[in-house]
Design an enzyme around this catalytic site. Sequence first.
Site, PDB file in Angstrom:
ATOM      1  N   ASN A 104       5.913  -5.376  -0.086  1.00  0.00           N
ATOM      2  CA  ASN A 104       7.011  -5.760  -0.972  1.00  0.00           C
ATOM      3  C   ASN A 104       8.313  -5.049  -0.622  1.00  0.00           C
ATOM      4  O   ASN A 104       9.397  -5.594  -0.777  1.00  0.00           O
ATOM      5  CB  ASN A 104       6.628  -5.448  -2.419  1.00  0.00           C
ATOM      6  CG  ASN A 104       7.733  -5.780  -3.394  1.00  0.00           C
ATOM      7  OD1 ASN A 104       8.067  -6.935  -3.602  1.00  0.00           O
ATOM      8  ND2 ASN A 104       8.353  -4.745  -3.975  1.00  0.00           N
ATOM      9  N   HIS A 105       8.159  -3.795  -0.149  1.00  0.00           N
ATOM     10  CA  HIS A 105       9.335  -2.959   0.096  1.00  0.00           C
ATOM     11  C   HIS A 105       9.072  -2.019   1.252  1.00  0.00           C
ATOM     12  O   HIS A 105       7.927  -1.825   1.651  1.00  0.00           O
ATOM     13  CB  HIS A 105       9.655  -2.129  -1.159  1.00  0.00           C
ATOM     14  CG  HIS A 105       8.410  -1.524  -1.753  1.00  0.00           C
ATOM     15  ND1 HIS A 105       7.697  -2.131  -2.759  1.00  0.00           N
ATOM     16  CD2 HIS A 105       7.723  -0.401  -1.450  1.00  0.00           C
ATOM     17  CE1 HIS A 105       6.638  -1.400  -3.070  1.00  0.00           C
ATOM     18  NE2 HIS A 105       6.623  -0.342  -2.286  1.00  0.00           N
ATOM     19  N   GLN A 170      13.196   2.568  -2.308  1.00  0.00           N
ATOM     20  CA  GLN A 170      12.242   1.564  -1.798  1.00  0.00           C
ATOM     21  C   GLN A 170      12.828   0.155  -1.908  1.00  0.00           C
ATOM     22  O   GLN A 170      12.428  -0.625  -2.774  1.00  0.00           O
ATOM     23  CB  GLN A 170      10.932   1.627  -2.595  1.00  0.00           C
ATOM     24  CG  GLN A 170      10.113   2.890  -2.347  1.00  0.00           C
ATOM     25  CD  GLN A 170       9.009   3.052  -3.370  1.00  0.00           C
ATOM     26  OE1 GLN A 170       9.266   3.245  -4.554  1.00  0.00           O
ATOM     27  NE2 GLN A 170       7.771   2.985  -2.927  1.00  0.00           N
ATOM     28  N   ARG A 200      -5.857  -3.384   1.165  1.00  0.00           N
ATOM     29  CA  ARG A 200      -5.534  -3.431  -0.256  1.00  0.00           C
ATOM     30  C   ARG A 200      -4.040  -3.700  -0.245  1.00  0.00           C
ATOM     31  O   ARG A 200      -3.248  -2.866   0.217  1.00  0.00           O
ATOM     32  CB  ARG A 200      -5.869  -2.085  -0.900  1.00  0.00           C
ATOM     33  CG  ARG A 200      -5.487  -1.931  -2.370  1.00  0.00           C
ATOM     34  CD  ARG A 200      -4.218  -1.122  -2.490  1.00  0.00           C
ATOM     35  NE  ARG A 200      -3.975  -0.675  -3.866  1.00  0.00           N
ATOM     36  CZ  ARG A 200      -2.788  -0.293  -4.296  1.00  0.00           C
ATOM     37  NH1 ARG A 200      -1.746  -0.284  -3.479  1.00  0.00           N
ATOM     38  NH2 ARG A 200      -2.635   0.107  -5.534  1.00  0.00           N
ATOM     39  N   ASP A 202      -0.509  -4.042  -1.546  1.00  0.00           N
ATOM     40  CA  ASP A 202       0.191  -3.363  -2.629  1.00  0.00           C
ATOM     41  C   ASP A 202       1.226  -4.265  -3.308  1.00  0.00           C
ATOM     42  O   ASP A 202       1.947  -5.003  -2.628  1.00  0.00           O
ATOM     43  CB  ASP A 202       0.917  -2.158  -1.987  1.00  0.00           C
ATOM     44  CG  ASP A 202       1.644  -1.290  -2.986  1.00  0.00           C
ATOM     45  OD1 ASP A 202       0.964  -0.652  -3.793  1.00  0.00           O
ATOM     46  OD2 ASP A 202       2.888  -1.255  -2.943  1.00  0.00           O
ATOM     47  N   TYR A 206       5.403  -9.385  -6.619  1.00  0.00           N
ATOM     48  CA  TYR A 206       6.871  -9.277  -6.676  1.00  0.00           C
ATOM     49  C   TYR A 206       7.586  -9.701  -5.404  1.00  0.00           C
ATOM     50  O   TYR A 206       8.748  -9.345  -5.193  1.00  0.00           O
ATOM     51  CB  TYR A 206       7.261  -7.818  -6.975  1.00  0.00           C
ATOM     52  CG  TYR A 206       6.382  -7.120  -7.983  1.00  0.00           C
ATOM     53  CD1 TYR A 206       6.276  -7.600  -9.283  1.00  0.00           C
ATOM     54  CD2 TYR A 206       5.670  -5.970  -7.642  1.00  0.00           C
ATOM     55  CE1 TYR A 206       5.461  -6.965 -10.207  1.00  0.00           C
ATOM     56  CE2 TYR A 206       4.855  -5.328  -8.569  1.00  0.00           C
ATOM     57  CZ  TYR A 206       4.759  -5.827  -9.845  1.00  0.00           C
ATOM     58  OH  TYR A 206       3.956  -5.202 -10.763  1.00  0.00           O
ATOM     59  N   LEU A 207       6.928 -10.446  -4.513  1.00  0.00           N
ATOM     60  CA  LEU A 207       7.510 -10.669  -3.187  1.00  0.00           C
ATOM     61  C   LEU A 207       8.798 -11.495  -3.209  1.00  0.00           C
ATOM     62  O   LEU A 207       9.718 -11.239  -2.444  1.00  0.00           O
ATOM     63  CB  LEU A 207       6.492 -11.329  -2.255  1.00  0.00           C
ATOM     64  CG  LEU A 207       5.170 -10.573  -2.050  1.00  0.00           C
ATOM     65  CD1 LEU A 207       4.359 -11.236  -0.946  1.00  0.00           C
ATOM     66  CD2 LEU A 207       5.399  -9.107  -1.720  1.00  0.00           C
ATOM     67  N   GLU A 209      12.083 -13.601  -5.337  1.00  0.00           N
ATOM     68  CA  GLU A 209      12.936 -13.536  -6.517  1.00  0.00           C
ATOM     69  C   GLU A 209      13.518 -14.924  -6.764  1.00  0.00           C
ATOM     70  O   GLU A 209      13.951 -15.586  -5.827  1.00  0.00           O
ATOM     71  CB  GLU A 209      14.104 -12.548  -6.318  1.00  0.00           C
ATOM     72  CG  GLU A 209      13.692 -11.113  -6.080  1.00  0.00           C
ATOM     73  CD  GLU A 209      13.185 -10.869  -4.669  1.00  0.00           C
ATOM     74  OE1 GLU A 209      13.675 -11.539  -3.736  1.00  0.00           O
ATOM     75  OE2 GLU A 209      12.286 -10.032  -4.485  1.00  0.00           O
ATOM     76  N   GLU A 244      -3.538  -6.048  -5.248  1.00  0.00           N
ATOM     77  CA  GLU A 244      -3.107  -5.149  -6.316  1.00  0.00           C
ATOM     78  C   GLU A 244      -2.064  -5.885  -7.138  1.00  0.00           C
ATOM     79  O   GLU A 244      -0.887  -5.951  -6.776  1.00  0.00           O
ATOM     80  CB  GLU A 244      -2.503  -3.848  -5.794  1.00  0.00           C
ATOM     81  CG  GLU A 244      -2.380  -2.843  -6.930  1.00  0.00           C
ATOM     82  CD  GLU A 244      -1.003  -2.194  -7.135  1.00  0.00           C
ATOM     83  OE1 GLU A 244      -0.865  -1.377  -8.051  1.00  0.00           O
ATOM     84  OE2 GLU A 244      -0.063  -2.508  -6.385  1.00  0.00           O
ATOM     85  N   ASP A 309      -2.748   6.391  -9.270  1.00  0.00           N
ATOM     86  CA  ASP A 309      -1.581   6.206 -10.143  1.00  0.00           C
ATOM     87  C   ASP A 309      -1.875   6.737 -11.540  1.00  0.00           C
ATOM     88  O   ASP A 309      -2.982   7.172 -11.828  1.00  0.00           O
ATOM     89  CB  ASP A 309      -1.229   4.722 -10.223  1.00  0.00           C
ATOM     90  CG  ASP A 309      -0.590   4.212  -8.942  1.00  0.00           C
ATOM     91  OD1 ASP A 309       0.173   4.984  -8.317  1.00  0.00           O
ATOM     92  OD2 ASP A 309      -0.854   3.065  -8.562  1.00  0.00           O
TER      93      ASP A 309
HETATM   94  C1  GLC Z   1       1.467   0.432  -6.267  1.00  0.00           C
HETATM   95  C2  GLC Z   1       0.873   1.766  -5.905  1.00  0.00           C
HETATM   96  C3  GLC Z   1       1.771   2.867  -6.382  1.00  0.00           C
HETATM   97  C4  GLC Z   1       3.136   2.706  -5.760  1.00  0.00           C
HETATM   98  C5  GLC Z   1       3.699   1.295  -6.008  1.00  0.00           C
HETATM   99  C6  GLC Z   1       4.892   1.015  -5.148  1.00  0.00           C
HETATM  100  O1  GLC Z   1       1.508   0.237  -7.623  1.00  0.00           O
HETATM  101  O2  GLC Z   1      -0.433   1.880  -6.432  1.00  0.00           O
HETATM  102  O3  GLC Z   1       1.238   4.129  -6.095  1.00  0.00           O
HETATM  103  O4  GLC Z   1       4.018   3.645  -6.294  1.00  0.00           O
HETATM  104  O5  GLC Z   1       2.749   0.300  -5.710  1.00  0.00           O
HETATM  105  O6  GLC Z   1       4.510   0.851  -3.801  1.00  0.00           O
END
Ligand code: GLC
Length: 541
Positions: A104-105, A170, A200, A202, A206-207, A209, A244, A309
């Site tokens: 995403n970032h 980010q 996994r 992440d 949110y990819l 907008e 996630e 987290d």
């Molecule tokens: C996910 C991760 C978290 C991180 C966030 C941004 O939620 O689990 O640790 O801060 O993405 O990448």
Amino acid sequence: MNQDPLWYKDAVFYELNVRAFCDSDGDGHGDFRGMIQKLDYLLYLGVNCVWLLPFYPSPLRDDGYDVADYYNISPKFGTLDDFREMLDVYHAAGIKVISDLIVNHTSDQHSWFIESRSSLDNPKRHWYVWSENDQRYLQTRIIFIDTEASNWAYDPHTGQYYWHRFYSEQPDLNFDNSEVQEEILNVMRFWLDMGLDGFRVDAIPYLFEREGTNNENLAETHQFLKRMRRVVDDEYPGRILLAEANQWPRDLLPYLEPDEFQMAFHFPIMPRLFMALRKGNRQDVVDIMNDTPPISPENQWCMFLRNHDELTLEMVTEEQRQWMWKEYAPDDRMRLNLGIRRRLAPLLDNDIRKINLLNALLFSLPGSPIVYYGDEIGMGDNIWLADRNGVRTPMQWDESKNAGFSGADITYEPVINDNGYGYQKVNVAAQIDKPDSLLNMTRNLIKVRSAHPVFGRGGFTMLEPENTAILAYERELSEAAKMVVEGAARVLVVANMSGEEQKVTMGIDAVQGTDLLTGQTHHLNGPLILNPYEYLWLKLG
Ligand code: GLC
């Protein structure tokens, strides 16, 4: 090595922070060579797949979730050769390895962003999301509410704002740009070529907008995720993608289509397990399982109790959130964003009965379980460390210096050293020879679960006996599955969520069941008596 394409349905996952696990070169940071040294421990525990937290070069503003180079690993953790060797050694031992993929970032220190922000007409300008003002996409929530006031950050050099869903360090990649899409697919290929078993992925809701939306779960995002899956299926069959997406089960369904992710975390069940336990009443778990729609046979939920987290309270009502904070985060410092920065054992008052009980549910609910490193020995936390670092402290191996984690004088974060959870008391060496230790109880749950694929593959039926302190459900293999897998075909899980002895009449067709964990036979034609926090995994028939 397990060649079954559905291997992830039977697997027990272990979330491993390379930095926290074992430091082989004494620089105070764990590394891949240290991870190689600890293979035997993971084999002892019995896990089948390791999920690695980010290990890429990074300024560590978000502990590695701010990637500065996708094609390398941080020198603190070793070299690409060390990484390859780790993969070989783990694979040879039958353990698969997946890693975090953060798409995403990037970090604001990534060369792409450095170029992007350098001028309005830089070729990388549109790799990120830029705007003349900060008034676009105002319906988008802020995730890191304790630190960020806006999802836009001003860049004085070019006089524009860039979009970020997490820390302002980010910046979000612009997935509307096909170059970005292609590059991310190449990043995947780079690691899959090396032999990684999957990702996994992440922060995937949110990819993209789009104005007028909340910018989560958009159709465009799903289109790209399907492209990712096509790369896996066409070029790397058998590897997995785990989503996630901190969303409600019904919003997760589109991610769990057969042409998207094989697996997704089941976020909402997690806080409800803690709620039910504290209330001594099953209802919260019953409600969320009733709200969990069926998924197709090749898909799988990922179950967890804790991770790296904060214990997120995004998927609960405001009233439930306040209740969880009151019950589980009495000290303000324990709260972070919309969650709680504590580990499993401290959340459960270090009561081994409660920890075993939640583990017994984690390992028997429909899905594949993930153990967060250190929780299998009941590690404590340090709420005074910044951000979420208090649940990311060094693994506690023994009572020697730095818990046997590192020979350095200063480690990346201090080892837990308090009265209740200090490494002198809570460590692997102290538990490994004790059959009743948390480590060995967890190991036994993993062993039994792994011997009975019904837990990973079976159907799920919630039972609602009259006594509401009892959470009970059945897992059963379909007729077709019975032909191909071994072990028990039908298992009844009975759990006393309360701290008092409970009596329960199950009212099912079976007259008796044998506990897979203890070998004891229990009669089901009369009431069962369960001790406080007791659980049974009864094989029926
Ligand atoms: C996910 C991760 C978290 C991180 C966030 C941004 O939620 O689990 O640790 O801060 O993405 O990448």
